[in-house]
Enzyme design. Structure first.
Site, PDB file in Angstrom:
ATOM      1  CB  THR A   1     -16.745  17.234  -5.759  1.00 19.63           C
ATOM      2  OG1 THR A   1     -17.275  18.244  -4.956  1.00 19.63           O
ATOM      3  CG2 THR A   1     -15.602  17.755  -6.564  1.00 19.63           C
TER       4      THR A   1
ATOM      5  N   GLY B   1     -16.446  26.112  -1.308  1.00 14.50           N
ATOM      6  CA  GLY B   1     -15.841  24.912  -0.710  1.00 14.50           C
ATOM      7  C   GLY B   1     -14.360  24.800  -1.017  1.00 14.50           C
TER       8      GLY B   1
ATOM      9  N   GLY C   1     -16.020  20.070   2.412  1.00 14.27           N
ATOM     10  CA  GLY C   1     -15.020  21.062   2.013  1.00 14.27           C
ATOM     11  C   GLY C   1     -14.389  21.858   3.138  1.00 14.27           C
TER      12      GLY C   1
HETATM   13  N1  ASP Z   1     -15.880  19.238  -1.519  1.00 19.89           N
HETATM   14  C1  ASP Z   1     -17.072  19.804  -2.049  1.00 19.89           C
HETATM   15  C2  ASP Z   1     -17.424  21.055  -1.285  1.00 19.89           C
HETATM   16  O1  ASP Z   1     -17.269  21.087  -0.081  1.00 19.89           O
HETATM   17  C3  ASP Z   1     -18.232  18.910  -1.986  1.00 19.89           C
HETATM   18  C4  ASP Z   1     -18.002  17.567  -2.585  1.00 19.89           C
HETATM   19  O2  ASP Z   1     -16.925  17.023  -2.583  1.00 19.89           O
HETATM   20  O3  ASP Z   1     -18.939  17.014  -3.099  1.00 19.89           O
HETATM   21  O4  ASP Z   1     -17.884  21.985  -1.893  1.00 19.89           O
END
Ligand code: ASP
Length: 348
Positions: free
Chosen positions: A213, A243, A267
């Site tokens: 992300t 997420g 997430g």
């Molecule tokens: N937190 C994000 C999710 O779970 C993924 C990420 O941080 O890359 O969708």
């Protein structure tokens, strides 16, 4: 009358000089700062060629400095973080916008959110497929709708009603992410043959398929902090999985009374442990520094339960903290008292 003129002139000049002087002092002393991330995960030096590493560092620098310029010119923290995030969304290097990971069905579904620390206004979108810069739609939800979170086709209808163009889902395609999807599917297929169900097989996927992300937090010259996060979610996600990135309190939180946080990581853990809000609650109610609060939640709370990831945190004094419990986290920061910092690996 004539005699008083020089005195008045002197008084006027001295008052003018004082104003100019005190404004100069004020402008110099008012803190402003920005921090960004491009995801946390299995980011190890041996996986990078020198050229690849330089390209990532350059993109992080470009993003943080573009946001910084907005703050320097007196722009708001919301504008600064959106500009910084747009640069990361438009780059194929990160899992957001162009470069978003693939779902099980070989499409891209994106989540984003933004929060204003001045008044705790917030906007979020989940599962959008045709929005080039999802953070901009989250901002529109905050500014132009009576809601906080919109999802899927409805969010896209709202986008159109606000004059935002929809783009083809293939705009987000990249070869690297497609290869990741094929690898993730192969691994899950193998797990299935070992009698693991979908949930167990997905759980067994390494974190590199689950993170990436982008996000930003900023403090402007008016003393307001804000946070924003944008993501393609997890590789091979299914069933409309959402997420933490669009969940206010989990992936994004901002309140001038405590701090602003943008998260990246697995997430499901960040939702269950309400990570961003928990960090700010520790600052507000326990009087902890952002560094201490971030360390506690990322290392003491999440790490033991396998919740991998990291956060970027800022407070109204312009302090910045960038804790993560993974091998690396793409990150950068800059403030009126700190030159540009760019980090990728743990010991950067
Ligand atoms: N937190 C994000 C999710 O779970 C993924 C990420 O941080 O890359 O969708």
């Amino acid at each position: 009358m004539k005699k008083t003129r020089p005195i008045l002139t002197c008084l006027f000049l001295s008052a003018f000089a004082n104003t100019v002087f005190s404004n100069t002092v004020l402008a110099k002393d008012v803190p402003f700062a920005i921090a960004i991330h491009g995801g946390a995960g299995t980011i190890q030096k041996e996986r990078f060629t020198p050229e690849k590493e330089a390209a990532y560092r350059a993109k992080l620098k470009e993003s943080v400095e573009a946001g910084y310029v907005i703050l320097e010119k007196g722009g708001t923290s919301l504008d600064a973080l959106s500009t910084a995030i747009n640069i990361l969304e438009n780059s194929p290097f990160f899992n957001a916008g162009k470069g978003a990971v693939y779902t099980h069905d070989e499409t891209h579904e994106m989540d984003a959110s933004i929060m204003d620390g001045k008044n705790r206004q917030a906007g979020a979108v989940a599962g959008v497929k045709h929005i080039e810069n999802p953070i901009n739609l989250a901002r529109l939800v905050m500014d132009k709708s009576v809601h906080v979170m919109l999802s899927g086709a409805g969010a896209e209808t709202f986008a159109q009603s606000q004059g935002m163009a929809l783009v083809d889902n293939h705009v987000f395609d990249t070869d690297d992410r497609y290869k990741s999807l094929l690898r993730a599917k192969a691994k899950m297929e193998k797990a299935k043959q070992e009698d693991k169900d979908y949930q167990a097989a997905h759980f067994a996927l390494e974190t590199e398929y689950k993170v990436g992300t982008v996000g930003a937090v900023a403090l402007d010259k008016f003393g307001n902090i804000a946070a924003g996060t944008s993501t393609g979610g997890m590789t091979n996600k299914r069933y409309g999985r959402i997420g933490d990135a669009p969940v206010i309190g989990a992936g994004t939180f901002a309140d001038n009374a405590s701090c602003a946080v943008s998260a990246t990581g697995h997430g499901e853990y960040f939702i269950r442990y309400n990570v961003a809000a928990d960090i700010c609650a520790r600052v507000q109610y326990q009087g902890k520094s952002i560094e201490q609060a971030g360390k506690e939640v990322i290392h003491d709370v999440l790490m033991p339960i396998g919740g991998t990831g990291g956060v970027i945190i800022i407070d109204t004094q312009g302090n910045i903290s960038l804790p993560f419990n993974t091998k690396g986290m793409y990150r950068a920061s800059k403030s009126n008292s700190q030159a540009t910092y760019v980090g990728i690996f743990k010991d950067d």
